[in-house]
Design a protein around this motif. Structure first.
Motif, PDB file in Angstrom:
ATOM      1  N   ARG A 195      -7.947   3.720   0.395  1.00 54.84           N
ATOM      2  CA  ARG A 195      -7.035   4.869   0.368  1.00 54.84           C
ATOM      3  C   ARG A 195      -6.770   5.326  -1.072  1.00 54.84           C
ATOM      4  O   ARG A 195      -6.702   6.521  -1.367  1.00 54.84           O
ATOM      5  N   TYR A 207       2.869   1.998  -3.083  1.00 57.00           N
ATOM      6  CA  TYR A 207       1.928   2.198  -4.189  1.00 57.00           C
ATOM      7  C   TYR A 207       1.347   3.610  -4.145  1.00 57.00           C
ATOM      8  O   TYR A 207       1.269   4.301  -5.162  1.00 57.00           O
ATOM      9  N   LEU A 208       0.952   4.036  -2.942  1.00 59.86           N
ATOM     10  CA  LEU A 208       0.330   5.361  -2.801  1.00 59.86           C
ATOM     11  C   LEU A 208       1.309   6.478  -3.154  1.00 59.86           C
ATOM     12  O   LEU A 208       0.912   7.507  -3.702  1.00 59.86           O
ATOM     13  N   ASP A 232       0.799  -1.232   0.000  1.00 58.63           N
ATOM     14  CA  ASP A 232       0.000   0.000   0.000  1.00 58.63           C
ATOM     15  C   ASP A 232       0.832   1.281   0.000  1.00 58.63           C
ATOM     16  O   ASP A 232       0.606   2.176  -0.818  1.00 58.63           O
ATOM     17  N   ASP A 233       1.777   1.402   0.946  1.00 56.55           N
ATOM     18  CA  ASP A 233       2.446   2.695   1.137  1.00 56.55           C
ATOM     19  C   ASP A 233       3.260   3.110  -0.077  1.00 56.55           C
ATOM     20  O   ASP A 233       3.178   4.245  -0.541  1.00 56.55           O
ATOM     21  N   GLY A 264      -6.177  -0.603   1.596  1.00 61.72           N
ATOM     22  CA  GLY A 264      -5.408   0.127   0.584  1.00 61.72           C
ATOM     23  C   GLY A 264      -6.282   0.595  -0.574  1.00 61.72           C
ATOM     24  O   GLY A 264      -6.117   1.716  -1.074  1.00 61.72           O
ATOM     25  N   ILE A 314      -1.727  -5.022  -2.690  1.00 59.52           N
ATOM     26  CA  ILE A 314      -2.591  -3.996  -2.117  1.00 59.52           C
ATOM     27  C   ILE A 314      -3.613  -4.669  -1.194  1.00 59.52           C
ATOM     28  O   ILE A 314      -4.176  -5.702  -1.536  1.00 59.52           O
ATOM     29  N   SER A 315      -3.845  -4.056  -0.036  1.00 57.95           N
ATOM     30  CA  SER A 315      -4.823  -4.600   0.915  1.00 57.95           C
ATOM     31  C   SER A 315      -6.205  -4.012   0.619  1.00 57.95           C
ATOM     32  O   SER A 315      -6.343  -3.063  -0.165  1.00 57.95           O
TER      33      SER A 315
END
Ligand SMILES: [Zn+2]
Length: 343
Positions: free
Chosen positions: A301, A256-257, A253-254, A298, A294-295
């Motif tokens: 977000r 990716y964001l 996630d992090d 996620g 990705i969760s």
């Protein structure tokens, strides 16, 4: 927000899928549509049936010979003695500027980039209604809706001007974009499917009125292998209007964001009048195709950040395969998007 969907899209039921030379059940199963439909309804979306746009929009993005092929190949293939139940090519050209064959087998090789797009009795009809679904959702936005969700199936972002690839036959995301261009001067496409959207890239590669941005697992080690590299940036007038952001396999996630922010900055600089999201949910950590990680949280977000662009938006369903969380991931994305959109 509305969901546009037609049950006719469920008739296509592909069987043959080759992984490392062996046959597997095809992941692009009709049940995907039921799961995604239920999740969208759970999110409070209201249902809208697409209308029949005939060939108006598919002709705008695909070549006449490719459409003629898709419409008729199943019947032609069935006449070959001993042919399989589905059209699956056994030969491919090594370049696109070769001679165009007259035979069913030769044309199958020409119009399929790989073996993942078997054509059965109902494929053409489902693919065409999937395209109508994308076009109809875009029309809702033309008519004043802030956002509309097109539950397209089969998906479309690997389908190019004249070939099928990666479970895709008609280029739904490109079709939604084409409809939006009737009213909006500049349209951005943000493709968050785990796979690079090579078909969408192919269709808009030489155009400056459509910015195409794709985040995906690095094609060095992931389908579609031959496209999606960072140095593919457009050509001619389209130079600088195609952006590929490949990510390492297993990205979470992090990270990716952070990359999503790079994509959103590019979209902001382009200053579009409308946005099309190619929404793959296959970047999920539990997706059977296993590209990124990705969760479910996620996806919420990601949706929130994209929603904050506050542009008129068509969300086009691309990939995302059967797992216990497929529906929840859509709900998370749509919830985040609506929150970010602030309306
Ligand atoms: Zn995908």
């Amino acid at each position: 927000m509305k969901i546009v969907f037609s049950q006719k899209q469920k008739e296509h039921d592909p069987q043959a899928f080759f992984v490392a030379g062996t046959l597997h059940p095809h992941p692009e199963a009709p049940e995907r549509a039921d799961v995604l439909y239920a999740a969208a309804r759970h999110s409070g979306l209201t249902v809208e049936e697409p209308v029949d746009y005939e060939f108006e929009y598919v002709r705008a993005v695909h070549t006449p010979r490719y459409l003629n092929y898709l419409e008729n190949i199943f019947t032609r293939w069935s006449r070959i003695e001993g042919s399989t139940q589905e059209v699956v090519p056994g030969v491919h050209p090594d370049r696109r500027d070769c001679g165009y064959p007259a035979s069913a087998e030769g044309q199958a090789g020409f119009h399929h980039a790989d073996l993942s797009c078997p054509i059965g009795a109902h494929t053409w009809r489902s693919a065409l209604w999937s395209a109508h679904t994308a076009a109809h959702a875009a029309h809702q936005v033309l008519l004043g809706d802030d956002t509309c969700y097109a539950l397209c199936r089969p998906p479309g972002h690997h389908a190019a001007k004249d070939y099928a690839a990666g479970f895709c036959y008609l280029a739904n995301t490109a079709i939604a974009t084409t409809v939006l261009r009737k009213k909006f001067g500049r349209v951005a496409i943000l493709d968050i499917d785990v796979h690079h959207g090579n078909g969408t890239q192919d269709i808009f590669y030489d155009r400056a009125d459509v910015l195409t941005v794709s985040l995906h697992a690095d094609p060095v080690r992931f389908y579609p292998f031959f496209w999606g590299h960072a140095n593919e940036q457009g050509s001619g007038e389209g130079q600088g209007f195609n952006m590929n952001l490949p990510l390492s396999r297993g990205t979470g996630d992090d990270e990716y964001l952070q990359t999503l922010d790079v994509a959103l900055d590019a979209i902001h600089r382009f200053s579009p009048d409308a946005l099309v999201i190619a929404l793959g949910l296959d970047a999920f950590e539990g997706d059977p195709l296993r590209g990124l990680a990705i969760s479910t949280v996620g996806f919420g977000r990601i949706g929130k950040r994209i929603g904050a662009t506050s542009l008129p938006t068509v969300i086009v369903q691309e990939g995302g395969y059967l797992s216990a969380e497929l529906g929840t991931n859509l709900t998370a994305f749509l919830g985040g998007f609506t929150l970010g959109h602030g309306r």
